[in-house]
Design a protein around this motif. Sequence first.
Motif, PDB file in Angstrom:
ATOM      1  N   PRO A  76       0.837  -1.206   0.000  1.00 59.03           N
ATOM      2  CA  PRO A  76       0.000   0.000   0.000  1.00 59.03           C
ATOM      3  C   PRO A  76       0.871   1.255   0.000  1.00 59.03           C
ATOM      4  O   PRO A  76       1.991   1.228   0.520  1.00 59.03           O
ATOM      5  N   PRO A  77       0.386   2.355  -0.576  1.00 55.13           N
ATOM      6  CA  PRO A  77       1.208   3.574  -0.606  1.00 55.13           C
ATOM      7  C   PRO A  77       1.374   4.142   0.800  1.00 55.13           C
ATOM      8  O   PRO A  77       0.424   4.202   1.580  1.00 55.13           O
ATOM      9  N   ILE A  78       2.611   4.547   1.117  1.00 51.97           N
ATOM     10  CA  ILE A  78       2.863   5.125   2.436  1.00 51.97           C
ATOM     11  C   ILE A  78       2.369   6.567   2.486  1.00 51.97           C
ATOM     12  O   ILE A  78       2.079   7.109   3.543  1.00 51.97           O
ATOM     13  N   ASN A  79       2.273   7.196   1.328  1.00 48.11           N
ATOM     14  CA  ASN A  79       1.822   8.574   1.254  1.00 48.11           C
ATOM     15  C   ASN A  79       1.118   8.769  -0.077  1.00 48.11           C
ATOM     16  O   ASN A  79       1.575   8.267  -1.100  1.00 48.11           O
ATOM     17  N   CYS A  80       0.023   9.479  -0.070  1.00 46.85           N
ATOM     18  CA  CYS A  80      -0.798   9.601  -1.277  1.00 46.85           C
ATOM     19  C   CYS A  80      -0.289  10.697  -2.204  1.00 46.85           C
ATOM     20  O   CYS A  80      -0.958  11.701  -2.455  1.00 46.85           O
ATOM     21  N   SER A  81       0.920  10.519  -2.713  1.00 47.61           N
ATOM     22  CA  SER A  81       1.499  11.448  -3.682  1.00 47.61           C
ATOM     23  C   SER A  81       1.160  10.941  -5.077  1.00 47.61           C
ATOM     24  O   SER A  81       2.004  10.376  -5.781  1.00 47.61           O
ATOM     25  N   ALA A  82      -0.083  11.156  -5.466  1.00 47.95           N
ATOM     26  CA  ALA A  82      -0.643  10.474  -6.647  1.00 47.95           C
ATOM     27  C   ALA A  82      -0.175  11.132  -7.945  1.00 47.95           C
ATOM     28  O   ALA A  82      -0.871  11.915  -8.578  1.00 47.95           O
ATOM     29  N   TRP A  83       1.008  10.764  -8.375  1.00 42.42           N
ATOM     30  CA  TRP A  83       1.668  11.378  -9.520  1.00 42.42           C
ATOM     31  C   TRP A  83       1.101  10.877 -10.854  1.00 42.42           C
ATOM     32  O   TRP A  83       0.691   9.720 -10.969  1.00 42.42           O
ATOM     33  N   TYR A  84       1.140  11.747 -11.834  1.00 48.29           N
ATOM     34  CA  TYR A  84       0.839  11.364 -13.214  1.00 48.29           C
ATOM     35  C   TYR A  84       1.573  12.315 -14.144  1.00 48.29           C
ATOM     36  O   TYR A  84       1.791  13.495 -13.824  1.00 48.29           O
ATOM     37  N   ALA A  85       1.990  11.815 -15.284  1.00 47.35           N
ATOM     38  CA  ALA A  85       2.601  12.651 -16.327  1.00 47.35           C
ATOM     39  C   ALA A  85       2.476  11.909 -17.645  1.00 47.35           C
ATOM     40  O   ALA A  85       2.871  10.739 -17.748  1.00 47.35           O
TER      41      ALA A  85
END
Length: 403
Positions: free
Chosen positions: A72-81
């Motif tokens: 599971p993600p430790i932090n919701c840094s929901a990146w997209y590019a």
Amino acid sequence: MIGRIPMLVILVASLGLWNPSPILAKEVAETSPKCETRAVKLDTNFPTGNIKSCVTSGKKRLNITLAPEDAPPINCSAWYAFRLTALKPTRVTVNLDYEACGHRYWPKISTDGVTWTNLKKKWVKIEEVDGRKRARLSIKLGNKPLFVAGQEIFPPSKYKLWLNHAAKSPDARQWLLGKSAEYRDIPAMTIKSAEATPREQVVLVGRQHPPEVTGALAMLPFVETLLEDTPLARKYRARFETIIVPMLNPDGVVHGHWRHNTGGVDLNRDWGPFTQPETRLMDGLLRKIAQNPDQKLRLLLDFHSTQKDVFYTIPDEFPTNPPLFIRDWLKRYQERMPDYDVNRDARHSPDRPISKAHAFETYGVPAVTFELGDETDRGLIARIGRESAVAMMETLLATSAPE
């Protein structure tokens, strides 16, 4: 408009010396998710480009799924590019759906990887489904490919350009800290007077977490302020040596990871265990300073991004050397920023393997996690970098030199 980043990059671009092609070519061989209609195609073949998958729905609708590199993600840094290329000018709809966390970063667009603007609010619809935010973007495409990303694209090539420029100063020296797990360069720079051998060391580190671009946008003007030809900066460089590691996680940056390096580890949860090649390099750097009788570590600053501007610090009641530096630094910084509220969160958890806790527990020095807001105005971020650097130099110079 967000603003252009960093100013040195823009200067070079305006002089016609900047070729964005190094930014737009993937630095490792990867397969981009295929997503193409008769009107538009999508790719992620550039550093920081990352989506999980994409499917089309008609000629002008793309449905993108985004997921962290590790669960599971430790932090919701929901990146997209990603990059969109149209066969002819048109408007397309892009849906961003998330397997975890939900939408966080406001979409930003660019045709050249240098100048970025926020996608206008009227073209972004945020909705919540089953407790998770997703986004629907309406994007106008012209004759040039368009980059769409959670934050400005800030890959290794931009750091290289900036470091090369900064290292032209006689008081700056660029060098290589080491290599990442995928054997990318982890660059470093030392700043000190060319005519002095300072005993006191200040260490700056950045980009442990790939999407945290606003931390980088503050770090660059911070460092540039240390190199200025002012009486204060010259006096600072004569007494203090500053070691800068601006991008500790180049693999995660290039792959567009949300949080981790390619070893599946959050680097800022590995200070102490030091299981990863990147954090082991920082351990070696700090140990080398500590083992040299002619050197003394005085401060560690770790640049990050979060939802707001905040300094995570050691509490004042915890003794550090120099004593009460953080209190005095932030007081002076607030005085220099009277129209801005300096936000401090003073806490310490000795069992947390993060840079701030490790530097304090191991070396007894003031250590700070310097956080910038995801959407903080970019002009304000540059000002924060400059003014906090001036306040730091003034405060350090007011401390007693080690015996």
